[in-house]
Design an enzyme around this catalytic site. Structure first.
Site, PDB file in Angstrom:
ATOM      1  N   PRO A  92       4.688  -8.282   7.577  1.00  0.00           N
ATOM      2  CA  PRO A  92       4.845  -8.078   9.099  1.00  0.00           C
ATOM      3  C   PRO A  92       6.174  -8.397   9.479  1.00  0.00           C
ATOM      4  CG  PRO A  92       3.381  -9.953   8.259  1.00  0.00           C
ATOM      5  CD  PRO A  92       3.789  -9.131   7.026  1.00  0.00           C
ATOM      6  N   GLU A 119       1.257 -17.191   2.319  1.00  0.00           N
ATOM      7  CA  GLU A 119       2.228 -17.395   3.335  1.00  0.00           C
ATOM      8  C   GLU A 119       3.461 -16.546   3.140  1.00  0.00           C
ATOM      9  OE1 GLU A 119       1.421 -19.510   6.182  1.00  0.00           O
ATOM     10  OE2 GLU A 119      -0.489 -19.195   5.101  1.00  0.00           O
ATOM     11  N   ARG A 156      -0.401  12.803   2.507  1.00  0.00           N
ATOM     12  CA  ARG A 156      -0.823  14.129   2.870  1.00  0.00           C
ATOM     13  C   ARG A 156       0.339  14.986   3.423  1.00  0.00           C
ATOM     14  NH1 ARG A 156      -0.835  14.326   8.326  1.00  0.00           N
ATOM     15  NH2 ARG A 156      -2.793  15.476   8.726  1.00  0.00           N
ATOM     16  N   ASP A 171      -1.221  18.589  13.725  1.00  0.00           N
ATOM     17  CA  ASP A 171      -1.191  17.056  14.006  1.00  0.00           C
ATOM     18  C   ASP A 171      -0.639  16.520  15.176  1.00  0.00           C
ATOM     19  OD1 ASP A 171      -2.529  16.863  11.470  1.00  0.00           O
ATOM     20  OD2 ASP A 171      -0.588  15.775  10.628  1.00  0.00           O
TER      21      ASP A 171
END
Ligand code: 6GU
Length: 256
Positions: A92, A119, A156, A171
C-alpha cells in the site's frame, strides 16, 4: 513474457490464472506464469517465513532470507542471466497503479511480483526491488489480490492476447475516456428500448453518438479525466451540446 509470483499463499493466486483470458494467454505461449511458495525457500522444520519486529510492536515481519534465496533461484533458472528483471513489491506504500503503468509493464520481458503480508517486509528486501506498486487507497490483507489485478491488466495488453472481438481500442481509459453504453438484443425489454440511433445502420451517426455518450459519462463521473486528454473540436462541440450550451458559430442545432 515470464512472470514469477512470490507468495506465502500460492492457492490465493492460482485459481484466477486458470480462467478466461489469463489462461488462454498462457496456453498461447504469450506469457509463462510461475507461482512460488516463499516457504519452500526456508530451511527450518517450521518453515518460518516471518518473525517479530526488532524494536517491538504488534504483528510480524517477512524475513529477508527466503525472498533473497527465491530471487537467486529465479535468476539461476533463466537462460540470459544479463536480461533485466523488474522486481515489483506489492505494498500500500507503493505508486498507485493505473493504465499507463499497465502499458509500460506489458512491454517487459520478465516480471517478479513479491506479495507482502503481515505488518510488512524486512526493509533489506528492497535491495532487490525495482518498483513498489499499490492498487489504491485501501488496505488489503496481502499483496496477492493486488498482484493479480496488475497481472490481469498488463497481460491483456500483450500483443496477441486479445482477439479482434475483445479489442482494447474501445476500452475505458484507452482513449482516456470512460466507455459508452452497450446494448444487444432484444431491442425492447421490459419497456426499455435500445437507443434508435444504434438500429439506424448509419455508422457515422453511431460513432458520433458513442463518442458523445463516452464524453457525457466522463463529464458526469470522472471530470478529472477530461483535463488529462486532448479534446478534438468535435469533442468540444459535443461537450457543449451535453452541457446544453448553444454551439459556437452554428446558428441552428443539428437534429437528433
Ligand atoms: Cl499492493 N497490498 C496491500 N496489502 N494492500 C493494498 C495494496 C497492496 N494496494 C492497495 N491496498
Amino acid at each position: 513474457m515470464r512472470i514469477d509470483i512470490l507468495t506465502l499463499f500460492p492457492n490465493m493466486v492460482k485459481g484466477p490464472l486458470k480462467e478466461s483470458i489469463l489462461k488462454r494467454a498462457q496456453e498461447k505461449g504469450l506469457v509463462k506464469i510461475n507461482v512460488l511458495d516463499i516457504r519452500s525457500f526456508t530451511h527450518d522444520r517450521h518453515r518460518t517465513a516471518d518473525d517479530a519486529p526488532y524494536g517491538g510492536g504488534a504483528g510480524m515481519v517477512l524475513k529477508p532470507e527466503p525472498i533473497f534465496e527465491a530471487m537467486e533461484s529465479i535468476k539461476s533458472k533463466i537462460k540470459n542471466q544479463k536480461s533485466k528483471i523488474k522486481v515489483i513489491l506489492m505494498t500500500p506504500q507503493g505508486k498507485r497503479f493505473d493504465q499507463g503503468m499497465a502499458k509500460g509493464l506489458a512491454r517487459e520481458k520478465h516480471l517478479v511480483f513479491i506479495c507482502g503480508h503481515y505488518e510488512g517486509i524486512d526493509e533489506r528486501i528492497k535491495r532487490m526491488v525495482t518498483d513498489e506498486i499499490s492498487i489504491g487507497d485501501y488496505v488489503l490483507t496481502g499483496g496477492e489480490l493486488a498482484a493479480l489485478v496488475v497481472i490481469d491488466a498488463l497481460v491483456r495488453l500483450i500483443p496477441g492476447v486479445l482477439g479482434k472481438e475483445e479489442s482494447i481500442i474501445c476500452d475505458s481509459f484507452y482513449s482516456g475516456l470512460l466507455d459508452y453504453p452497450h446494448y444487444t438484443r432484444p431491442g425492447k425489454y421490459r419497456g426499455m428500448r435500445v437507443p434508435k440511433v444504434l438500429l439506424s445502420g448509419d455508422h457515422k451517426r453511431i460513432a458520433r453518438w458513442r463518442r458523445k455518450e463516452a464524453l457525457r459519462r466522463t463529464l458526469e463521473r470522472r471530470p478529472d479525466l477530461l483535463k488529462e486528454i486532448k479534446l478534438s473540436n468535435e469533442d468540444k462541440r459535443l461537450l457543449r451540446e451535453i452541457k446544453g450550451l448553444r454551439p459556437r458559430g452554428v446558428s441552428d442545432l443539428e437534429g437528433e
